[in-house]
Design a protein around this motif. Structure first.
Motif, PDB file in Angstrom:
ATOM      1  N   ILE A  41       4.678  11.441  41.584  1.00 17.53           N
ATOM      2  CA  ILE A  41       4.735   9.984  41.435  1.00 17.53           C
ATOM      3  C   ILE A  41       3.950   9.379  42.592  1.00 17.53           C
ATOM      4  O   ILE A  41       3.882   9.952  43.679  1.00 17.53           O
ATOM      5  N   CYS A  42       3.329   8.238  42.313  1.00 17.56           N
ATOM      6  CA  CYS A  42       2.417   7.636  43.281  1.00 17.56           C
ATOM      7  C   CYS A  42       2.721   6.149  43.325  1.00 17.56           C
ATOM      8  O   CYS A  42       3.196   5.572  42.343  1.00 17.56           O
ATOM      9  N   ARG A  43       2.408   5.517  44.450  1.00 18.32           N
ATOM     10  CA  ARG A  43       2.647   4.081  44.558  1.00 18.32           C
ATOM     11  C   ARG A  43       1.869   3.312  43.492  1.00 18.32           C
ATOM     12  O   ARG A  43       2.300   2.269  43.015  1.00 18.32           O
ATOM     13  N   THR A  44       0.732   3.859  43.089  1.00 16.01           N
ATOM     14  CA  THR A  44      -0.045   3.215  42.016  1.00 16.01           C
ATOM     15  C   THR A  44       0.783   3.162  40.724  1.00 16.01           C
ATOM     16  O   THR A  44       0.706   2.187  39.975  1.00 16.01           O
ATOM     17  N   ASP A  45       1.569   4.196  40.456  1.00 20.90           N
ATOM     18  CA  ASP A  45       2.442   4.185  39.264  1.00 20.90           C
ATOM     19  C   ASP A  45       3.402   2.989  39.340  1.00 20.90           C
ATOM     20  O   ASP A  45       3.673   2.324  38.346  1.00 20.90           O
ATOM     21  N   GLY A  63       1.411   8.295  35.297  1.00 21.94           N
ATOM     22  CA  GLY A  63       1.377   9.604  35.953  1.00 21.94           C
ATOM     23  C   GLY A  63      -0.022  10.184  36.051  1.00 21.94           C
ATOM     24  O   GLY A  63      -0.642  10.457  35.033  1.00 21.94           O
ATOM     25  N   HIS A  64      -0.493  10.385  37.298  1.00 22.14           N
ATOM     26  CA  HIS A  64      -1.860  10.885  37.478  1.00 22.14           C
ATOM     27  C   HIS A  64      -1.942  11.957  38.554  1.00 22.14           C
ATOM     28  O   HIS A  64      -2.962  12.109  39.203  1.00 22.14           O
ATOM     29  N   GLN A  65      -0.860  12.671  38.747  1.00 19.20           N
ATOM     30  CA  GLN A  65      -0.910  13.834  39.654  1.00 19.20           C
ATOM     31  C   GLN A  65      -0.284  14.994  38.874  1.00 19.20           C
ATOM     32  O   GLN A  65       0.816  15.442  39.176  1.00 19.20           O
ATOM     33  N   LEU A 150      -2.980  15.889  44.246  1.00 19.56           N
ATOM     34  CA  LEU A 150      -3.946  15.394  43.268  1.00 19.56           C
ATOM     35  C   LEU A 150      -4.316  13.927  43.395  1.00 19.56           C
ATOM     36  O   LEU A 150      -5.362  13.505  42.916  1.00 19.56           O
ATOM     37  N   CYS A 151      -3.440  13.127  44.027  1.00 19.12           N
ATOM     38  CA  CYS A 151      -3.873  11.755  44.336  1.00 19.12           C
ATOM     39  C   CYS A 151      -3.642  11.493  45.811  1.00 19.12           C
ATOM     40  O   CYS A 151      -4.570  11.203  46.549  1.00 19.12           O
ATOM     41  N   ALA A 152      -2.393  11.627  46.236  1.00 17.69           N
ATOM     42  CA  ALA A 152      -2.074  11.378  47.646  1.00 17.69           C
ATOM     43  C   ALA A 152      -3.009  12.194  48.536  1.00 17.69           C
ATOM     44  O   ALA A 152      -3.587  11.689  49.493  1.00 17.69           O
TER      45      ALA A 152
HETATM   46 ZN   LIG Z   1      -2.141   7.788  43.007  1.00 11.81          ZN
END
Ligand SMILES: [Zn+2]
Ligand SMILES: [Zn+2]
Length: 331
Positions: A41-45, A63-65, A150-152
């Motif tokens: 999970i990412c802050r962008t989510d 979801g992008h990681q 994958l993102c962070a």
């Molecule tokens: Zn992200």
């Protein structure tokens, strides 16, 4: 397949993601179908789910990681064998033809697609992605530990690159979640001295455990002038104090996709050839270089694991600084 779907953005406290049964997506031309094992999970989510980023698709799976295994290849997709472990990142696809793509700056593409924002992402049992935009996952990383890379990880790495920090440099990190804790490990590997500002005590403890030489609350002044700093927190009010802590010629990098307004500040704070710049997405080169480096160092990610059906709860924890390291959905 089971998937967490956002019909309408809203505060995460209202649990806007609904667990649904949906058909498994079909891989198109040069795409792969990935069976999702984990999704960070990412802050962008959070920005997508709460509507701070304008919706691009009526019903979206965030979801992008994504970490998973290639289940099936679409027509003319030949790059990965069935079963290969791959990661699907934020940069889902670019047009490959705009001036940015043609000048090695595909992160700025005029017609990009983003996983979990313009196309469905990984809060689901399956996802599809173009084979040219996924990364093989190095063997040393378990599914859950690989997700935050994958993102962070990739974005933090790009922030470090554009900050110009080098061996022995003094680096400030503002906000210490998934990106910060990976970025710190890369910077240490490069021989930097790291100063962390973050409002949560437990995040300061993690920073010190990982080798920061100083950790203070957000508004504190680091004890030395810094050569470069990165702000990962989406808080514009951190910009003036972070600028004030920079040496002459220093660079302040804004690593988020969204930030609250930046207050005005007097010119002398940026004079002395200090600069402020944002980072937008990443190129595939950043991604491949980072994954290789992450395996070499090797990076150890701290993860807090949530089941897929607790995606709302996971995002609530992220919003309220409750996650140590990166949050990951186990699918
Ligand atoms: Zn992200
Ligand atoms: Zn382009």
């Amino acid at each position: 397949m089971k998937a967490c779907v956002l019909d309408q953005p809203g505060p995460v406290e209202s649990s806007p993601l609904l667990l649904r049964e949906l058909p498994v997506p079909q891989p198109g031309e040069r795409e792969v179908l990935v069976r999702v094992h984990s999704c960070g999970i990412c802050r962008t989510d959070l920005h997508v789910v709460e509507g701070e980023l304008a919706p691009k698709k009526a019903r979206i799976i965030p979801g992008h990681q994504i970490v998973g295994a290639v289940e099936r290849a679409g027509p003319n997709a030949t790059r990965y064998r069935v079963g290969t472990r791959v990661g699907v990142p934020w940069l889902h696809k670019t047009d490959g033809t705009c001036t940015y793509c043609r000048s090695g700056r595909e992160n700025l593409c005029d017609h990009p697609e983003f996983t979990g924002y313009t196309v469905d992402g990984g809060y689901a049992e399956y996802a599809v992605a173009p084979e040219d935009f996924v990364y093989p996952i190095p063997d040393g990383f378990a599914d859950l530990q690989a997700a935050p890379l994958l993102c962070a990880g990739i974005i933090g790495f790009r922030c470090l690159r554009v900050s110009g920090i080098g061996e022995g440099g003094k680096l400030g990190i503002y906000g210490f979640g998934a990106a910060g804790h990976v970025c710190l490990q890369v910077a240490r590997h490069w021989g930097c001295k790291i100063f962390v500002c973050t409002r949560e005590e437990k995040h300061r403890r993690l920073a010190l455990e990982l080798g920061a030489i100083w950790a203070g609350a957000g508004a504190d002044d680091p004890p030395e002038k810094l050569d470069a700093s990165i702000i990962f927190a989406p808080a514009g009010e951190l910009v003036p104090p972070a600028l004030a802590a920079l040496s002459k010629g220093g660079t302040l990098v804004l690593g988020g996709i969204h930030m609250s307004p930046i207050p005005s500040f007097p010119y002398p704070m940026i004079y002395g050839e200090r600069s402020i710049r944002s980072v937008a997405n990443n190129t595939r080169e950043d991604g491949h270089d980072f994954m290789k480096l992450a395996a070499e160092i090797p990076i150890h990610t701290e993860v807090q694991i949530f089941p897929l059906d607790e995606a709302n709860h996971a995002l609530q924890a992220l919003k309220h600084d409750g996650i140590r390291g990166g949050g990951v959905l186990k699918v």
